[in-house]
Design a protein around this motif. Sequence first.
Motif, PDB file in Angstrom:
ATOM      1  N   ARG A  63       0.833  -1.195   0.065  1.00  0.00           N
ATOM      2  CA  ARG A  63       0.109   0.161  -0.213  1.00  0.00           C
ATOM      3  C   ARG A  63       1.087   1.117  -0.405  1.00  0.00           C
ATOM      4  O   ARG A  63      -0.214   1.835  -0.885  1.00  0.00           O
ATOM      5  CB  ARG A  63      -1.092  -0.225   1.241  1.00  0.00           C
ATOM      6  CG  ARG A  63      -2.121   1.040   0.906  1.00  0.00           C
ATOM      7  CD  ARG A  63      -2.742   1.268   2.240  1.00  0.00           C
ATOM      8  NE  ARG A  63      -3.690   0.714   2.148  1.00  0.00           N
ATOM      9  CZ  ARG A  63      -4.709  -0.141   3.577  1.00  0.00           C
ATOM     10  NH1 ARG A  63      -5.030   1.334   4.160  1.00  0.00           N
ATOM     11  NH2 ARG A  63      -5.460  -0.202   3.792  1.00  0.00           N
ATOM     12  N   ALA A  64       2.214   1.098   0.290  1.00  0.00           N
ATOM     13  CA  ALA A  64       2.982   2.422   0.504  1.00  0.00           C
ATOM     14  C   ALA A  64       3.401   3.063  -0.777  1.00  0.00           C
ATOM     15  O   ALA A  64       3.591   4.414  -1.407  1.00  0.00           O
ATOM     16  CB  ALA A  64       4.087   1.962   1.878  1.00  0.00           C
ATOM     17  N   MET A  65       3.514   1.312  -1.622  1.00  0.00           N
ATOM     18  CA  MET A  65       4.361   1.938  -2.475  1.00  0.00           C
ATOM     19  C   MET A  65       2.868   2.353  -3.457  1.00  0.00           C
ATOM     20  O   MET A  65       3.577   3.299  -4.379  1.00  0.00           O
ATOM     21  CB  MET A  65       5.227   0.418  -3.248  1.00  0.00           C
ATOM     22  CG  MET A  65       5.963   0.268  -3.076  1.00  0.00           C
ATOM     23  SD  MET A  65       7.779   1.403  -2.385  1.00  0.00           S
ATOM     24  CE  MET A  65       7.777   1.848  -4.086  1.00  0.00           C
ATOM     25  N   PHE A  66       1.829   1.779  -4.015  1.00  0.00           N
ATOM     26  CA  PHE A  66       1.302   2.405  -4.152  1.00  0.00           C
ATOM     27  C   PHE A  66       0.713   3.965  -3.784  1.00  0.00           C
ATOM     28  O   PHE A  66       0.751   4.428  -4.992  1.00  0.00           O
ATOM     29  CB  PHE A  66      -0.263   1.845  -3.483  1.00  0.00           C
ATOM     30  CG  PHE A  66      -2.135   2.419  -4.514  1.00  0.00           C
ATOM     31  CD1 PHE A  66      -1.598   1.729  -5.640  1.00  0.00           C
ATOM     32  CD2 PHE A  66      -2.680   3.278  -3.633  1.00  0.00           C
ATOM     33  CE1 PHE A  66      -3.025   2.403  -6.836  1.00  0.00           C
ATOM     34  CE2 PHE A  66      -3.911   3.524  -4.704  1.00  0.00           C
ATOM     35  CZ  PHE A  66      -3.770   3.046  -5.616  1.00  0.00           C
TER      36      PHE A  66
ATOM     37  N   ILE B  32       2.689   5.657  -3.231  1.00  0.00           N
ATOM     38  CA  ILE B  32       4.396   6.867  -3.208  1.00  0.00           C
ATOM     39  C   ILE B  32       3.946   7.114  -4.376  1.00  0.00           C
ATOM     40  O   ILE B  32       4.374   8.604  -5.038  1.00  0.00           O
ATOM     41  CB  ILE B  32       5.434   6.009  -2.863  1.00  0.00           C
ATOM     42  CG1 ILE B  32       5.673   5.866  -1.333  1.00  0.00           C
ATOM     43  CG2 ILE B  32       6.135   6.464  -3.514  1.00  0.00           C
ATOM     44  CD1 ILE B  32       7.214   4.696  -0.888  1.00  0.00           C
ATOM     45  N   GLU B  33       3.774   6.101  -6.029  1.00  0.00           N
ATOM     46  CA  GLU B  33       3.473   6.576  -7.061  1.00  0.00           C
ATOM     47  C   GLU B  33       2.220   6.956  -6.946  1.00  0.00           C
ATOM     48  O   GLU B  33       2.275   8.017  -7.853  1.00  0.00           O
ATOM     49  CB  GLU B  33       2.892   4.468  -7.102  1.00  0.00           C
ATOM     50  CG  GLU B  33       2.944   4.985  -8.899  1.00  0.00           C
ATOM     51  CD  GLU B  33       2.317   4.780  -9.766  1.00  0.00           C
ATOM     52  OE1 GLU B  33       1.261   3.970  -9.583  1.00  0.00           O
ATOM     53  OE2 GLU B  33       1.853   5.374 -10.867  1.00  0.00           O
ATOM     54  N   LYS B  34       0.922   7.381  -6.083  1.00  0.00           N
ATOM     55  CA  LYS B  34       0.084   7.983  -6.316  1.00  0.00           C
ATOM     56  C   LYS B  34       0.889   9.739  -6.336  1.00  0.00           C
ATOM     57  O   LYS B  34      -0.182  10.472  -7.162  1.00  0.00           O
ATOM     58  CB  LYS B  34      -0.602   8.229  -5.727  1.00  0.00           C
ATOM     59  CG  LYS B  34      -1.992   7.397  -6.243  1.00  0.00           C
ATOM     60  CD  LYS B  34      -3.397   7.669  -4.856  1.00  0.00           C
ATOM     61  CE  LYS B  34      -4.376   6.905  -5.872  1.00  0.00           C
ATOM     62  NZ  LYS B  34      -4.874   6.959  -6.808  1.00  0.00           N
ATOM     63  N   VAL B  35       1.582   9.778  -5.743  1.00  0.00           N
ATOM     64  CA  VAL B  35       1.988  11.150  -5.324  1.00  0.00           C
ATOM     65  C   VAL B  35       3.164  11.643  -6.233  1.00  0.00           C
ATOM     66  O   VAL B  35       4.049  12.633  -5.923  1.00  0.00           O
ATOM     67  CB  VAL B  35       2.433  11.810  -3.669  1.00  0.00           C
ATOM     68  CG1 VAL B  35       1.334  11.532  -3.073  1.00  0.00           C
ATOM     69  CG2 VAL B  35       3.184  11.219  -2.843  1.00  0.00           C
TER      70      VAL B  35
ATOM     71  N   ALA C 287       1.147  11.343   1.418  1.00  0.00           N
ATOM     72  CA  ALA C 287       0.587   9.875   0.978  1.00  0.00           C
ATOM     73  C   ALA C 287       0.680   9.530   2.153  1.00  0.00           C
ATOM     74  O   ALA C 287      -0.244   8.533   2.305  1.00  0.00           O
ATOM     75  CB  ALA C 287       1.926   9.883   0.122  1.00  0.00           C
ATOM     76  N   ARG C 288       1.448   9.021   3.361  1.00  0.00           N
ATOM     77  CA  ARG C 288       0.777   8.777   4.485  1.00  0.00           C
ATOM     78  C   ARG C 288      -0.142   8.809   4.720  1.00  0.00           C
ATOM     79  O   ARG C 288      -0.918   7.802   5.710  1.00  0.00           O
ATOM     80  CB  ARG C 288       2.256   8.911   5.162  1.00  0.00           C
ATOM     81  CG  ARG C 288       2.458   8.711   6.499  1.00  0.00           C
ATOM     82  CD  ARG C 288       3.513   8.979   7.712  1.00  0.00           C
ATOM     83  NE  ARG C 288       3.766  10.439   7.805  1.00  0.00           N
ATOM     84  CZ  ARG C 288       3.813  10.899   9.519  1.00  0.00           C
ATOM     85  NH1 ARG C 288       5.425  10.355   9.579  1.00  0.00           N
ATOM     86  NH2 ARG C 288       4.533  11.734   9.305  1.00  0.00           N
ATOM     87  N   GLY C 289      -0.547   9.938   5.105  1.00  0.00           N
ATOM     88  CA  GLY C 289      -2.419  10.144   5.451  1.00  0.00           C
ATOM     89  C   GLY C 289      -2.934   9.351   4.416  1.00  0.00           C
ATOM     90  O   GLY C 289      -4.504   8.690   5.508  1.00  0.00           O
ATOM     91  N   MET C 290      -3.095   9.548   3.224  1.00  0.00           N
ATOM     92  CA  MET C 290      -4.140   8.638   2.645  1.00  0.00           C
ATOM     93  C   MET C 290      -3.685   6.644   2.243  1.00  0.00           C
ATOM     94  O   MET C 290      -5.233   6.904   2.662  1.00  0.00           O
ATOM     95  CB  MET C 290      -3.320   9.161   0.905  1.00  0.00           C
ATOM     96  CG  MET C 290      -3.888  10.388   0.827  1.00  0.00           C
ATOM     97  SD  MET C 290      -4.111  10.930  -0.559  1.00  0.00           S
ATOM     98  CE  MET C 290      -4.829  10.372  -1.108  1.00  0.00           C
ATOM     99  N   ALA C 291      -2.544   7.047   3.077  1.00  0.00           N
ATOM    100  CA  ALA C 291      -2.563   5.297   2.752  1.00  0.00           C
ATOM    101  C   ALA C 291      -2.901   4.886   4.062  1.00  0.00           C
ATOM    102  O   ALA C 291      -3.618   3.850   4.376  1.00  0.00           O
ATOM    103  CB  ALA C 291      -1.013   4.916   2.636  1.00  0.00           C
ATOM    104  N   MET C 292      -3.467   5.436   5.096  1.00  0.00           N
ATOM    105  CA  MET C 292      -3.860   5.539   6.064  1.00  0.00           C
ATOM    106  C   MET C 292      -6.029   5.028   5.957  1.00  0.00           C
ATOM    107  O   MET C 292      -6.204   4.372   6.953  1.00  0.00           O
ATOM    108  CB  MET C 292      -3.543   6.257   8.028  1.00  0.00           C
ATOM    109  CG  MET C 292      -2.402   6.482   8.675  1.00  0.00           C
ATOM    110  SD  MET C 292      -2.027   4.818   8.654  1.00  0.00           S
ATOM    111  CE  MET C 292      -3.127   4.663   9.960  1.00  0.00           C
ATOM    112  N   GLU C 293      -5.838   5.087   4.942  1.00  0.00           N
ATOM    113  CA  GLU C 293      -6.903   6.028   4.768  1.00  0.00           C
ATOM    114  C   GLU C 293      -8.473   6.092   5.858  1.00  0.00           C
ATOM    115  O   GLU C 293      -8.551   5.374   6.386  1.00  0.00           O
ATOM    116  CB  GLU C 293      -7.630   4.469   3.892  1.00  0.00           C
ATOM    117  CG  GLU C 293      -7.046   3.803   2.238  1.00  0.00           C
ATOM    118  CD  GLU C 293      -6.798   3.201   1.388  1.00  0.00           C
ATOM    119  OE1 GLU C 293      -7.899   2.345   2.512  1.00  0.00           O
ATOM    120  OE2 GLU C 293      -6.306   2.983   0.999  1.00  0.00           O
ATOM    121  N   PRO C 294      -7.267   7.654   6.702  1.00  0.00           N
ATOM    122  CA  PRO C 294      -8.268   7.011   7.969  1.00  0.00           C
ATOM    123  C   PRO C 294     -10.168   7.934   6.855  1.00  0.00           C
ATOM    124  O   PRO C 294     -10.039   8.000   6.354  1.00  0.00           O
ATOM    125  CB  PRO C 294      -7.875   8.835   7.717  1.00  0.00           C
ATOM    126  CG  PRO C 294      -7.484   9.578   7.512  1.00  0.00           C
ATOM    127  CD  PRO C 294      -6.822   7.902   6.113  1.00  0.00           C
ATOM    128  N   ALA C 295     -11.191   7.682   8.140  1.00  0.00           N
ATOM    129  CA  ALA C 295     -12.295   8.471   8.035  1.00  0.00           C
ATOM    130  C   ALA C 295     -12.320  10.058   7.668  1.00  0.00           C
ATOM    131  O   ALA C 295     -12.889   9.939   6.844  1.00  0.00           O
ATOM    132  CB  ALA C 295     -13.154   8.458   9.425  1.00  0.00           C
TER     133      ALA C 295
END
Lengths: 262, 291
Positions: free
Chosen positions: A121-124, A126-129, A153-161
């Motif tokens: 998921r991190a690489m996914f 990281i690629e997005k940004v 990217a870190r914030g989004m990777a957590m997929e928070p509410a």
Amino acid sequence: MSDGASPLLSVKGVTLQYRTRDHLVTATYRVSFNVYQSDRFVILGPSGCGKSTLLKAVGGFIRPIEGEMRLNGVEISKPGPDRILVFQEFDQLLPWKTVKENITFALVASHTLNAREAAQRAMFYIEKVGLTEFADNYPHTLSGGMKQRVAIARGMAMEPAILLMDEPFAALDALTRSKMQEELLRLWDDTKFTVLFVTHSIPEAVRIGNRILLLSAHPGQVKGEINSSGADIPHADGTTLSGRIERLLFERSVTEKSSAHV
Amino acid sequence: MSDTRAIQHERPEFVCTIQTSGYGVVEKPLSTWEKLADFGGLRKTLILLFLALIWEVYARWLGNPLVFPTFTATALAFWNGLVSGEIPSATFHSMKVLFQGYLIGLVLAGLFTAFASATRIGSDLLETLTAMFNPLPSIALLPLAMIWFGLGTGGIIFVLIHAVLWSVALNTHAGFRSVSPTWRMVGQNYGLSRIGYVTRILIPGAFPSILTGLKIGWAFAWRTLIAAELVFGANAGGGGLGWYIFETKNALEIPSVFAGLLTVILLGIVVENVVFLTIEKRTVRRWGMQT
């Protein structure tokens, strides 16, 4: 707008105070607002209106002395990985971890994923940004804009509410800033994440937000909520959106002062 | 002129196309000589050789091996000491005592810092104790230590602990307190456990300070050990490097005294430039927390 649907985040009559060395400061006074799913909700106000404090309270770092905050109906009592903060400071990345490790650490530490899934998921993200080739770099080798991208990217990777962004672009130069705003909107187009975004810049608020909460200064009180289409087009009465916001933020404080004389 | 911002001197505008080649050197490898000159180890080795040469010339000119032996005599004594096993066993003995004292000192420093980080009274206690004991040379405690802990290595370990404990605790505590509030919030945000918070945020965040404490503690301990062995080594069962220096002096084997000193210097250099430098390069320098 999801009228009728229950809000994702509801803030009701929240008063926040904090202590400095010799003062007790009221940061916000009885602030209420609702954030719905997939909102790009911007809190806009002058310096010292307590908007950052408000965001940290939503993050669970500060307890309100009055009022309540609920996320999905559950009262917010402490920090948690369902509300990820992205800060203004570049040092929010841990310097002893590479770009990729900064993200996988967050995912593993919060028990969101196991190590292997976290790496994927991190690489996914990281690629997005657009930082794939920097995945194994340490943060100090990156520019300010790249560091903020990693933090996002870190914030989004957590997929928070809800993603909480505290003036994330304020420390960037104007060109990078504008590029980052565009990127954030592009990322939003992809995943329609809910974001609560704090800024003191009217153009940024207009560009990023679909709903803008205006706060007055010292202590922060709600002045109104305004819709934004993202473009600064003239309103029916001929004024632009940013012009209207500027007048709202500025004019009322004048009338407040004059009414104080009466 | 009504418009003061108008251009005063008319000039044509122009736009250039950028050349893509033909501007000489952009990047070229350095010559072997340039690379060698940039290698700090080589420059320092040359300085050492030069110093050794001065030593040799001066000692020969002085011609009094009882006061100042030549470099070659010292080197020979060092070699003989190595071959006969005297210096290695003395070094081993010193190191054993040193490690015991150092490790116990570190553990105690850890406990003190944990207490100081957890409570305000602990923090006050640590600050007061450090202010009192940090300036007190460990060796001054040795006479007392010998009364309390007897004539074995116990007394020496006690003063070693004293040498290590305060500098490590002081630096670690200061390091913890200077960990950026943003990192702290990041740690809390991702829901780290209490132990995870300490091991994954506080310790790495404070690592530059902790490492400084470890280095200072090591230097204090090393000096204290040699001094303690030198003064009280005979009573402490003997065998350490300080004792070796003391004993060879009594036997008027001055080149061996120099060889003992040389060993102390070499060990100091190895620990500082190999052990600690390696740790530093792999951690704080790699992370950009120290340049």
